[in-house]
Design a protein around this motif. Structure first.
Motif, PDB file in Angstrom:
ATOM      1  N   PRO A  90      -4.863  -7.614  -1.338  1.00 12.14           N
ATOM      2  CA  PRO A  90      -6.261  -7.244  -1.078  1.00 12.14           C
ATOM      3  C   PRO A  90      -7.198  -8.430  -0.888  1.00 12.14           C
ATOM      4  CG  PRO A  90      -5.811  -7.051  -3.410  1.00 12.14           C
ATOM      5  CD  PRO A  90      -4.499  -7.406  -2.757  1.00 12.14           C
ATOM      6  N   ILE A  91      -6.724  -9.688  -1.116  1.00 11.08           N
ATOM      7  CA  ILE A  91      -7.621 -10.854  -1.040  1.00 11.08           C
ATOM      8  C   ILE A  91      -7.076 -11.960  -0.146  1.00 11.08           C
ATOM      9  CG2 ILE A  91      -8.697 -10.399  -3.285  1.00 11.08           C
ATOM     10  CD1 ILE A  91      -6.867 -12.626  -4.443  1.00 11.08           C
ATOM     11  N   GLY A  92      -6.096 -11.658   0.675  1.00 13.51           N
ATOM     12  CA  GLY A  92      -5.503 -12.680   1.534  1.00 13.51           C
ATOM     13  C   GLY A  92      -6.221 -12.818   2.870  1.00 13.51           C
ATOM     14  N   LEU A  93      -5.693 -13.705   3.721  1.00 12.68           N
ATOM     15  CA  LEU A  93      -6.299 -13.960   5.024  1.00 12.68           C
ATOM     16  C   LEU A  93      -6.245 -12.735   5.936  1.00 12.68           C
ATOM     17  CD1 LEU A  93      -4.950 -17.554   5.782  1.00 12.68           C
ATOM     18  CD2 LEU A  93      -7.285 -16.920   5.171  1.00 12.68           C
ATOM     19  N   ARG A  94      -5.239 -11.883   5.741  1.00 14.30           N
ATOM     20  CA  ARG A  94      -5.091 -10.699   6.586  1.00 14.30           C
ATOM     21  C   ARG A  94      -5.822  -9.480   6.021  1.00 14.30           C
ATOM     22  NH1 ARG A  94      -0.030 -11.457   9.709  1.00 14.30           N
ATOM     23  NH2 ARG A  94       0.034  -9.206  10.026  1.00 14.30           N
ATOM     24  N   SER A  95      -6.394  -9.628   4.817  1.00 13.55           N
ATOM     25  CA  SER A  95      -6.944  -8.480   4.106  1.00 13.55           C
ATOM     26  C   SER A  95      -8.119  -7.845   4.825  1.00 13.55           C
ATOM     27  CB  SER A  95      -7.370  -8.880   2.698  1.00 13.55           C
ATOM     28  OG  SER A  95      -6.298  -9.481   2.007  1.00 13.55           O
ATOM     29  N   CYS A  96      -8.902  -8.646   5.541  1.00 14.55           N
ATOM     30  CA  CYS A  96     -10.064  -8.084   6.235  1.00 14.55           C
ATOM     31  C   CYS A  96      -9.627  -6.981   7.194  1.00 14.55           C
ATOM     32  CB  CYS A  96     -10.816  -9.183   6.985  1.00 14.55           C
ATOM     33  SG  CYS A  96      -9.844 -10.051   8.242  1.00 14.55           S
ATOM     34  N   TYR A  97      -8.469  -7.147   7.801  1.00 11.16           N
ATOM     35  CA  TYR A  97      -7.953  -6.138   8.726  1.00 11.16           C
ATOM     36  C   TYR A  97      -7.195  -5.048   7.973  1.00 11.16           C
ATOM     37  CZ  TYR A  97      -5.593  -4.183  12.844  1.00 11.16           C
ATOM     38  OH  TYR A  97      -5.123  -3.339  13.820  1.00 11.16           O
ATOM     39  N   ASP A  98      -6.223  -5.475   7.151  1.00 10.71           N
ATOM     40  CA  ASP A  98      -5.366  -4.511   6.462  1.00 10.71           C
ATOM     41  C   ASP A  98      -6.171  -3.553   5.589  1.00 10.71           C
ATOM     42  OD1 ASP A  98      -3.636  -6.312   7.569  1.00 10.71           O
ATOM     43  OD2 ASP A  98      -2.588  -6.812   5.713  1.00 10.71           O
ATOM     44  N   GLU A  99      -7.035  -4.122   4.748  1.00 13.17           N
ATOM     45  CA  GLU A  99      -7.748  -3.294   3.783  1.00 13.17           C
ATOM     46  C   GLU A  99      -8.875  -2.489   4.434  1.00 13.17           C
ATOM     47  OE1 GLU A  99      -6.128  -2.669   1.335  1.00 13.17           O
ATOM     48  OE2 GLU A  99      -6.509  -3.963  -0.377  1.00 13.17           O
ATOM     49  N   SER A 100      -9.515  -3.038   5.467  1.00 13.17           N
ATOM     50  CA  SER A 100     -10.565  -2.258   6.130  1.00 13.17           C
ATOM     51  C   SER A 100      -9.974  -1.086   6.893  1.00 13.17           C
ATOM     52  CB  SER A 100     -11.392  -3.147   7.058  1.00 13.17           C
ATOM     53  OG  SER A 100     -10.645  -3.619   8.158  1.00 13.17           O
ATOM     54  N   LYS A 101      -8.779  -1.252   7.422  1.00 15.78           N
ATOM     55  CA  LYS A 101      -8.114  -0.128   8.091  1.00 15.78           C
ATOM     56  C   LYS A 101      -7.692   0.928   7.063  1.00 15.78           C
ATOM     57  CE  LYS A 101      -7.771  -0.924  12.619  1.00 15.78           C
ATOM     58  NZ  LYS A 101      -8.154   0.054  13.661  1.00 15.78           N
ATOM     59  N   ARG A 102      -7.276   0.496   5.889  1.00 16.14           N
ATOM     60  CA  ARG A 102      -6.932   1.444   4.829  1.00 16.14           C
ATOM     61  C   ARG A 102      -8.189   2.208   4.393  1.00 16.14           C
ATOM     62  NH1 ARG A 102      -2.008   0.221   1.826  1.00 16.14           N
ATOM     63  NH2 ARG A 102      -3.045   0.538  -0.161  1.00 16.14           N
ATOM     64  N   CYS A 103      -9.311   1.490   4.269  1.00 14.57           N
ATOM     65  CA  CYS A 103     -10.569   2.150   3.897  1.00 14.57           C
ATOM     66  C   CYS A 103     -10.993   3.148   4.972  1.00 14.57           C
ATOM     67  CB  CYS A 103     -11.652   1.100   3.691  1.00 14.57           C
ATOM     68  SG  CYS A 103     -13.219   1.790   3.138  1.00 14.57           S
ATOM     69  N   ALA A 104     -10.812   2.775   6.244  1.00 13.55           N
ATOM     70  CA  ALA A 104     -11.161   3.696   7.337  1.00 13.55           C
ATOM     71  C   ALA A 104     -10.350   4.979   7.239  1.00 13.55           C
ATOM     72  CB  ALA A 104     -10.954   3.021   8.681  1.00 13.55           C
ATOM     73  N   GLU A 105      -9.069   4.863   6.889  1.00  6.98           N
ATOM     74  CA  GLU A 105      -8.256   6.071   6.700  1.00  6.98           C
ATOM     75  C   GLU A 105      -8.850   6.936   5.588  1.00  6.98           C
ATOM     76  OE1 GLU A 105      -4.091   5.798   6.234  1.00  6.98           O
ATOM     77  OE2 GLU A 105      -3.752   4.625   8.055  1.00  6.98           O
ATOM     78  N   THR A 106      -9.258   6.308   4.481  1.00  7.31           N
ATOM     79  CA  THR A 106      -9.879   7.049   3.389  1.00  7.31           C
ATOM     80  C   THR A 106     -11.093   7.823   3.877  1.00  7.31           C
ATOM     81  OG1 THR A 106      -9.152   5.411   1.756  1.00  7.31           O
ATOM     82  CG2 THR A 106     -11.008   6.825   1.135  1.00  7.31           C
ATOM     83  N   LEU A 107     -11.936   7.149   4.645  1.00  5.42           N
ATOM     84  CA  LEU A 107     -13.141   7.788   5.168  1.00  5.42           C
ATOM     85  C   LEU A 107     -12.799   8.975   6.066  1.00  5.42           C
ATOM     86  CD1 LEU A 107     -15.181   4.567   5.960  1.00  5.42           C
ATOM     87  CD2 LEU A 107     -15.919   6.388   4.404  1.00  5.42           C
ATOM     88  N   PHE A 108     -11.821   8.817   6.931  1.00  3.26           N
ATOM     89  CA  PHE A 108     -11.455   9.912   7.829  1.00  3.26           C
ATOM     90  C   PHE A 108     -10.983  11.129   7.049  1.00  3.26           C
ATOM     91  CE2 PHE A 108     -12.179   7.280  11.373  1.00  3.26           C
ATOM     92  CZ  PHE A 108     -12.082   8.057  12.518  1.00  3.26           C
ATOM     93  N   PHE A 109     -10.192  10.921   6.024  1.00  7.13           N
ATOM     94  CA  PHE A 109      -9.700  12.069   5.260  1.00  7.13           C
ATOM     95  C   PHE A 109     -10.793  12.661   4.366  1.00  7.13           C
ATOM     96  CE2 PHE A 109      -5.666  10.612   6.789  1.00  7.13           C
ATOM     97  CZ  PHE A 109      -4.968  11.799   6.965  1.00  7.13           C
ATOM     98  N   ASP A 110     -11.730  11.825   3.888  1.00  6.64           N
ATOM     99  CA  ASP A 110     -12.842  12.372   3.110  1.00  6.64           C
ATOM    100  C   ASP A 110     -13.775  13.206   3.990  1.00  6.64           C
ATOM    101  OD1 ASP A 110     -12.016  11.427   0.682  1.00  6.64           O
ATOM    102  OD2 ASP A 110     -13.183   9.582   0.779  1.00  6.64           O
ATOM    103  N   TYR A 111     -14.032  12.750   5.206  1.00  7.53           N
ATOM    104  CA  TYR A 111     -14.846  13.556   6.134  1.00  7.53           C
ATOM    105  C   TYR A 111     -14.116  14.846   6.494  1.00  7.53           C
ATOM    106  CZ  TYR A 111     -18.765  10.391   7.208  1.00  7.53           C
ATOM    107  OH  TYR A 111     -19.917   9.650   7.154  1.00  7.53           O
TER     108      TYR A 111
END
Length: 324
Positions: A137-158
């Motif tokens: 969650p805190i690495g160089l790739r996290s901005c992409y990996d974790e934001s895409k995971r958060c976007a999935e959360t948002l889609f399922f919550d909506y």
């Protein structure tokens, strides 16, 4: 005919999707901020009266009237998303909220292109949709990996809170014409290096694996998923289950380009996945879909494209812009 919004529509995958939707007779609103997308990717579509280009950044709300939305907005290569990590997170998270709010207002069906990166450096192989991933969650790739995971959360919550018709596609490595010539991804790197006579840069020892899906196959799957009945929000793996080592890919590119470039080994980047292969059983069952283009055939088409780029037949602003 439907009015369809494609965010990231001037990008590599987005421009192919816009082209296919126009061929099917739809009106297509192509929204892009042109961070990695280019005018040249959509130049051939501008003469179509159904094509509506809109320069806009999805971190700000949109005000359009459409029936369906494909959300592809976000830099997808490490070179680009690591250059602007905060903007990457904003694009995935704020962008998802703005797209979802628009979909709620319009009652529109909306498809999110998530990524195989939600699985991180997987401990399960091949990866199926039930696997929760192994992500730093805190690495160089996290901005992409974790934001895409958060976007999935948002889609399922909506989906749960507003009964919104959503589809979440987890896209695995995709390649083909209109790839960014210097996006840092393995297919474009190898082809450009081979055609230029430069050393082929292999990170690690070349034993790490990837599964490569030709862009036309992916576009087929995205459209099928958008129109799938019965309704299934996903998540759904979309990719080619054929698994190749990076070394095998390099040797294939050298053979197809007839290049004399030598192989050079460099250290493996932080959190780079060791193995990547989709389990597409659900996509086969739900969509009746599986990839049709073999890797060698797709590489030949991609090599033809990059030959034109390097010969100046396709004037690529990206070759100039990437260094700034």
């Amino acid at each position: 005919m439907r009015a369809v919004l494609v965010t990231g529509g001037a990008g590599f995958i987005g421009s192919h999707l816009c082209e296919r939707l126009l061929q099917e007779g739809h009106e297509v609103f192509c929204v892009d901020n042109f961070y990695t997308g280019t005018q040249e990717n959509i130049a051939g579509l501008l003469s179509d009266p159904g094509f509506k280009p809109v320069q806009h950044d999805v971190i700000f709300p949109l005000h359009l009237e459409v029936d369906e939305i494909y959300n592809l907005a976000c830099a997808a290569s490490p070179v680009h998303y690591q250059r602007q990590p905060i903007q990457t997170t904003k694009t995935s998270v704020h962008g998802a909220i703005n797209i979802l709010d628009l979909a709620v207002r319009l009652g529109a069906r909306v498809l999110q292109t998530s990524t195989s990166e939600v699985y991180g450096d997987p401990l399960v192989h091949p990866q199926n949709e039930d696997y929760w991933g192994n992500v730093n969650p805190i690495g160089l790739r996290s901005c992409y990996d974790e934001s895409k995971r958060c976007a999935e959360t948002l889609f399922f919550d909506y989906h749960r809170q507003f009964a919104l018709d959503v589809r979440v596609a987890r896209v695995f490595n995709t390649y083909g014409p209109r790839m960014h010539p210097k996006d840092g991804r393995v297919v474009s790197n190898f082809i450009v290096q081979a055609l230029s006579g430069e050393p082929i840069t292999i990170y690690g020892d070349g034993s790490q694996t990837r599964s490569f899906c030709y862009v036309n196959d992916l576009v087929d799957a995205l459209i099928l998923f958008m129109n799938a009945r019965p309704v299934d929000p996903g998540p759904l793996n979309l990719g080619n289950p054929g698994e190749f080592t990076v070394l095998e890919l390099a040797e294939m590119v050298l053979r197809l380009t007839n290049s004399s470039s030598r192989l050079v080994l460099e250290p493996l980047p932080e959190d780079d996945p060791k193995r990547r292969r989709p389990d597409i059983s659900r996509a086969k069952s739900l969509l009746g879909w599986e990839p049709r283009v073999p890797l060698e055939e797709g590489l030949k088409e991609t090599i033809r494209y990059f030959r034109k780029v390097l010969a100046g037949e396709i004037v690529s602003e990206l070759m100039l812009r990437v260094s700034h």
